[in-house]
Design a protein around this motif. Structure first.
Motif, PDB file in Angstrom:
ATOM      1  N   ALA A   1      29.816  -2.266 -38.899  1.00 52.95           N
ATOM      2  CA  ALA A   1      30.067  -0.899 -38.448  1.00 52.95           C
ATOM      3  C   ALA A   1      31.097  -0.241 -39.356  1.00 52.95           C
ATOM      4  N   ASN A   2      30.910   1.031 -39.614  1.00 53.37           N
ATOM      5  CA  ASN A   2      31.876   1.697 -40.474  1.00 53.37           C
ATOM      6  C   ASN A   2      33.012   2.283 -39.657  1.00 53.37           C
ATOM      7  N   ALA A   3      33.958   2.874 -40.355  1.00 53.42           N
ATOM      8  CA  ALA A   3      35.159   3.358 -39.685  1.00 53.42           C
ATOM      9  C   ALA A   3      34.865   4.470 -38.701  1.00 53.42           C
ATOM     10  N   ALA A   4      33.770   5.190 -38.909  1.00 57.51           N
ATOM     11  CA  ALA A   4      33.437   6.295 -38.012  1.00 57.51           C
ATOM     12  C   ALA A   4      32.815   5.804 -36.716  1.00 57.51           C
ATOM     13  N   GLY A   5      32.571   4.495 -36.612  1.00 59.02           N
ATOM     14  CA  GLY A   5      32.017   3.953 -35.384  1.00 59.02           C
ATOM     15  C   GLY A   5      30.521   4.120 -35.263  1.00 59.02           C
ATOM     16  N   GLN A   6      29.833   4.359 -36.388  1.00 61.16           N
ATOM     17  CA  GLN A   6      28.385   4.500 -36.340  1.00 61.16           C
ATOM     18  C   GLN A   6      27.742   3.175 -35.973  1.00 61.16           C
ATOM     19  N   LEU A   7      26.579   3.259 -35.334  1.00 60.48           N
ATOM     20  CA  LEU A   7      25.844   2.060 -34.968  1.00 60.48           C
ATOM     21  C   LEU A   7      25.386   1.347 -36.235  1.00 60.48           C
ATOM     22  N   PRO A   8      25.719   0.047 -36.399  1.00 60.26           N
ATOM     23  CA  PRO A   8      25.274  -0.666 -37.602  1.00 60.26           C
ATOM     24  C   PRO A   8      23.779  -0.901 -37.554  1.00 60.26           C
TER      25      PRO A   8
ATOM     26  N   ASP B   1      22.676  17.331 -19.456  1.00 60.59           N
ATOM     27  CA  ASP B   1      24.023  17.853 -19.252  1.00 60.59           C
ATOM     28  C   ASP B   1      23.968  19.368 -19.230  1.00 60.59           C
ATOM     29  N   ALA B   2      25.120  20.006 -19.393  1.00 59.67           N
ATOM     30  CA  ALA B   2      25.180  21.463 -19.320  1.00 59.67           C
ATOM     31  C   ALA B   2      24.367  22.128 -20.433  1.00 59.67           C
ATOM     32  N   LYS B   3      24.106  21.388 -21.520  1.00 56.54           N
ATOM     33  CA  LYS B   3      23.348  21.947 -22.636  1.00 56.54           C
ATOM     34  C   LYS B   3      21.848  21.743 -22.487  1.00 56.54           C
ATOM     35  N   GLY B   4      21.430  21.009 -21.447  1.00 52.49           N
ATOM     36  CA  GLY B   4      20.008  20.739 -21.243  1.00 52.49           C
ATOM     37  C   GLY B   4      19.699  19.255 -21.331  1.00 52.49           C
ATOM     38  N   SER B   5      18.452  18.938 -21.647  1.00 55.72           N
ATOM     39  CA  SER B   5      18.004  17.537 -21.752  1.00 55.72           C
ATOM     40  C   SER B   5      17.736  17.199 -23.210  1.00 55.72           C
ATOM     41  N   HIS B   6      18.182  16.010 -23.622  1.00 56.42           N
ATOM     42  CA  HIS B   6      18.014  15.651 -25.028  1.00 56.42           C
ATOM     43  C   HIS B   6      18.021  14.136 -25.203  1.00 56.42           C
ATOM     44  N   TYR B   7      17.501  13.708 -26.362  1.00 48.55           N
ATOM     45  CA  TYR B   7      17.438  12.293 -26.710  1.00 48.55           C
ATOM     46  C   TYR B   7      17.887  12.133 -28.152  1.00 48.55           C
ATOM     47  N   ALA B   8      18.763  11.150 -28.403  1.00 45.57           N
ATOM     48  CA  ALA B   8      19.288  10.920 -29.749  1.00 45.57           C
ATOM     49  C   ALA B   8      18.778   9.608 -30.297  1.00 45.57           C
ATOM     50  N   LEU B   9      18.377   9.621 -31.571  1.00 44.20           N
ATOM     51  CA  LEU B   9      17.874   8.434 -32.253  1.00 44.20           C
ATOM     52  C   LEU B   9      18.670   8.265 -33.552  1.00 44.20           C
ATOM     53  N   PRO B  10      19.652   7.343 -33.561  1.00 44.03           N
ATOM     54  CA  PRO B  10      20.498   7.174 -34.752  1.00 44.03           C
ATOM     55  C   PRO B  10      19.901   6.198 -35.764  1.00 44.03           C
ATOM     56  N   PHE B  11      20.219   6.417 -37.045  1.00 44.38           N
ATOM     57  CA  PHE B  11      19.815   5.506 -38.115  1.00 44.38           C
ATOM     58  C   PHE B  11      21.009   5.255 -39.029  1.00 44.38           C
ATOM     59  N   ASN B  12      21.061   4.043 -39.581  1.00 49.15           N
ATOM     60  CA  ASN B  12      22.143   3.726 -40.502  1.00 49.15           C
ATOM     61  C   ASN B  12      21.666   2.753 -41.582  1.00 49.15           C
ATOM     62  N   PHE B  13      20.469   3.024 -42.135  1.00 47.26           N
ATOM     63  CA  PHE B  13      19.933   2.198 -43.216  1.00 47.26           C
ATOM     64  C   PHE B  13      20.447   2.769 -44.545  1.00 47.26           C
ATOM     65  N   ARG B  14      21.584   2.263 -44.982  1.00 46.78           N
ATOM     66  CA  ARG B  14      22.203   2.795 -46.185  1.00 46.78           C
ATOM     67  C   ARG B  14      21.545   2.262 -47.466  1.00 46.78           C
ATOM     68  N   GLU B  15      20.999   1.042 -47.383  1.00 50.66           N
ATOM     69  CA  GLU B  15      20.262   0.523 -48.527  1.00 50.66           C
ATOM     70  C   GLU B  15      18.890   1.188 -48.583  1.00 50.66           C
ATOM     71  N   LYS B  16      18.382   1.408 -49.772  1.00 51.57           N
ATOM     72  CA  LYS B  16      17.087   2.067 -49.924  1.00 51.57           C
ATOM     73  C   LYS B  16      15.973   1.209 -49.332  1.00 51.57           C
ATOM     74  N   LEU B  17      15.091   1.854 -48.573  1.00 46.80           N
ATOM     75  CA  LEU B  17      13.961   1.175 -47.950  1.00 46.80           C
ATOM     76  C   LEU B  17      12.697   1.486 -48.759  1.00 46.80           C
TER      77      LEU B  17
END
Length: 245
Positions: free
Chosen positions: A7-14, A148-164
């Motif tokens: 995990a990086n310093a920003a706390g991103q999902l590895p 929430d107050a902004k509505g309904s939403h879904y988040a999908l994070p990625f952290n593939f820093r090496e080239k795929l």
């Protein structure tokens, strides 16, 4: 400690990583291909990630896959390739699962065993990883749509820093009340189009890193209390979104 280092310093999902080796020396294997499919029905999102790992050495290896999940997600499926075919796993008690794994390993069979480690991280043992070959692993998980107050939403994070070498993404929102809005914080171009009774988008990328987050805003989703769908087996299934007063 391994997951914390990833995990990086920003706390991103590895990203998922398959640590493999022999004689006490381990290193992450290269990822040859990633395929991600997310299907949203009502207030539930099911995501399936298929990963192909590559062994560039001239000897077989054994390894451990470390698979971090987004916050609040729950694993609901796991599959490992056996003779070129993805075979789905079954849920058993932890002790029994380990006994079967060890028994099959001694026979030279290549079983997989998924275990919860800590937080929302899962681990699975993979053996063998053939020389100059690949192993394919698929992990599925369920997530609630956030409202929430902004509505309904879904988040999908990625952290593939090496080239795929090959990355494929498919997103589908079944019987959406309105066209989903994409807040795309990645380099993957996305634009939903009507498809059957859904909205769907597919994207592909080659020899690129994939990082950031895709947020799907689902307008009027909270108005959809009941959804009915006919599945491929001919049966009808329904999803009810009801919250106690």
């Amino acid at each position: 400690a391994l997951l914390l280092l990833l995990a990086n310093a920003a706390g991103q999902l590895p990203p998922p990583v398959l640590m493999a080796g022999d004689e006490g020396r381990v290193a992450p294997l290269a990822i040859a291909k990633v395929d991600v499919e997310t299907r949203i029905v009502g207030f539930i999102a099911e995501t399936r990630m298929t990963l192909v790992f590559r062994n560039d050495l001239n000897r077989p290896l054994a390894g451990d896959l470390y698979f971090p999940l987004p916050s609040g997600a729950t694993v609901n499926g796991y599959a490992l390739d056996v003779n070129g075919v993805l075979v789905d796993g079954v849920a058993v008690e932890k002790d029994k699962g380990r006994q079967v794994f060890e028994k099959e390993t001694r026979k030279g069979v290549d079983p997989g065993l998924v275990e919860w480690t800590r937080g929302n991280h899962f681990k699975t043992r993979v053996f063998p990883i053939p020389p100059r070959g690949t192993r394919t692993i698929r992990v599925s998980w369920l997530s609630d749509i956030v409202s929430d107050a902004k509505g309904s939403h879904y988040a999908l994070p990625f952290n593939f820093r090496e080239k795929l070498a090959d990355f494929h993404l498919r997103l589908e929102v079944v019987k959406a009340a309105a066209k989903p809005v994409v807040r795309n914080h990645t380099t993957i171009p996305l634009n939903f189009s009507p498809w059957r009774d859904s909205y769907m988008v597919e994207a592909q990328s080659s020899n690129n890193s994939v990082t950031g987050e895709i947020v799907l805003e689902l307008p009027q989703a909270e108005r959809q209390r009941v959804l009915v769908e006919k599945a491929s087996d001919g049966q009808y299934y329904f999803c009810v979104n009801e919250f106690p007063a």
